[in-house]
Design an enzyme around this catalytic site. Structure first.
Site, PDB file in Angstrom:
ATOM      1  N   LYS A 208     -59.186  51.293 -15.342  1.00 18.56           N
ATOM      2  CA  LYS A 208     -60.548  50.793 -15.968  1.00 18.56           C
ATOM      3  C   LYS A 208     -61.484  50.083 -15.061  1.00 18.56           C
ATOM      4  CE  LYS A 208     -62.289  47.567 -19.435  1.00 18.56           C
ATOM      5  NZ  LYS A 208     -61.913  46.588 -20.458  1.00 18.56           N
ATOM      6  N   LYS A 261     -61.139  54.953 -17.979  1.00 20.21           N
ATOM      7  CA  LYS A 261     -62.340  54.233 -18.721  1.00 20.21           C
ATOM      8  C   LYS A 261     -63.144  54.094 -17.583  1.00 20.21           C
ATOM      9  CE  LYS A 261     -63.704  50.727 -21.605  1.00 20.21           C
ATOM     10  NZ  LYS A 261     -63.272  49.464 -22.386  1.00 20.21           N
TER      11      LYS A 261
END
Ligand code: PBG
Length: 336
Positions: A208, A261
């Site tokens: 992330k 992400k």
């Protein structure tokens, strides 16, 4: 007579003519390498307190914060469309926030109540709950903060474990730690197993990135950090090897699904993660990616449906098995 044959020019002496396989829609369908299906989609949804509330998120047109009663109706529709899973995010009122995010593990908190209600009314849908403190803290960080503004790792993991356990007790199918603290996957896996929740899975936000593409989501939750940024825990956009390191750690610690992400600016990372593991790989098509397409479409500058399908197909082509996307309902309708 076709144009090709009527040409007076002598045909080139080519053994390979790739265009032969693109000549008709049927041929293209036969040789298509990547297919996007409704089975790939996970729909992120926002729940708020109250009743009869459905409030559109300004920077995410077509996405709403729902009170529980209306959320349940919406989830029934989502399930009808064949979307297999939702990812749940709570909008917590300011008076329930504190420095340590204690509301996050309240057994009767908004998320816990919502999960119980979903499991009673739409039991078939897979429920994924977010594990991170930012919706619950006054400062908006994903972890606990000391007096110097440092985000504390190990004390945060203790709170995340309590949060994950309370979500498991409510009946969630997957906990999804999105906080990026070190060691949280292992700590959560051990605690879940120790409490008998051996079938609750972990969808790990493994790679992330500290991304400006999360802006509209933070509007949706009123969760923008009040000071500093998230760069001491979320990853540097310039790094790829580190993504593989994070993925390997999360797998060693017990992740069932790993995630990259954001998605669109990180297709290379999705591809590399795909090579690095046999686990399912998820990609999060985040709020900023959604907002950009919506904005350009509203201006009439792009063909919205085609751009959505092209974007999501590229994520699958890169190697994603699952896509978290605010377009899930629209895509399900397009694929019907
Ligand atoms: C926070 C969290 C964020 C998103 C999902 N969980 C924002 C952040 O890290 O600041 C972003 C989702 C999106 O932008 O669509 N734990």
């Amino acid at each position: 007579m076709s144009v090709e044959n009527s040409s007076t020019a002598k045909p080139l002496n080519l053994l390979q003519r790739p265009r032969r396989l693109r000549r008709t829609a049927t041929l293209r369908r036969m040789v298509r390498e990547t297919t996007l299906t409704v089975d790939d989609l996970i729909y992120p949804m926002f729940v708020m307190e109250g009743e009869g509330q459905k409030v559109e998120i300004t920077s995410m047109p077509g996405c709403y914060r729902y009170s529980l009663d209306l959320l349940l109706k919406e989830i029934a529709e989502v399930s009808q469309l064949g979307i297999p899973a939702i990812a749940l995010f709570p909008v917590i009122s300011e008076n329930k926030k504190d420095d340590i995010g204690a509301e996050s593990y309240n057994p009767d908190g908004l998320v816990q109540q919502t999960v119980k209600a979903i499991k009673q009314t739409v039991p078939g849908i897979v429920v994924i709950t977010d594990v991170a403190l930012d919706p619950f803290t006054t400062h908006g960080h994903d972890g606990l903060v000391d007096e110097n503004g440092t985000i504390l790792n190990d004390p945060t993991v203790e709170v995340l474990v309590k949060m994950a356990l309370s979500q498991a007790a409510a009946g969630t199918d997957f906990v999804a730690p999105s906080d990026m603290m070190d060691g949280r996957i292992g700590a959560i896996r051990q605690a879940l197993d120790a409490e008998g929740y051996i079938n609750v899975g972990i969808l790990a936000y493994s790679a992330k990135y500290a991304s400006a593409y999360y802006g509209p989501f933070r509007d949706a939750l009123d969760s923008a950090p009040k000071f500093g940024d998230k760069k001491t825990y979320q990853m540097d956009a310039a790094n790829a090897k580190e993504a593989i390191k994070e993925v390997e750690l999360d797998i060693a610690e017990g992740a069932d699904i790993v995630m990259v992400k954001p998605a669109l600016a990180y297709l290379d990372i999705i591809h590399q993660v795909r090579q690095a593991t046999q686990l399912p790989v998820a990609a999060y098509n985040v709020s900023g990616e959604y907002a950009m397409i919506k904005a350009a479409a509203q201006m009439g500058w792009i063909n919205e449906k085609q751009v959505i399908l092209e974007s999501l197909t590229s994520m699958k082509r890169a190697g994603a098995d699952l896509i978290l996307t605010y377009f899930a309902k629209e895509v399900a309708l397009m694929l019907l």
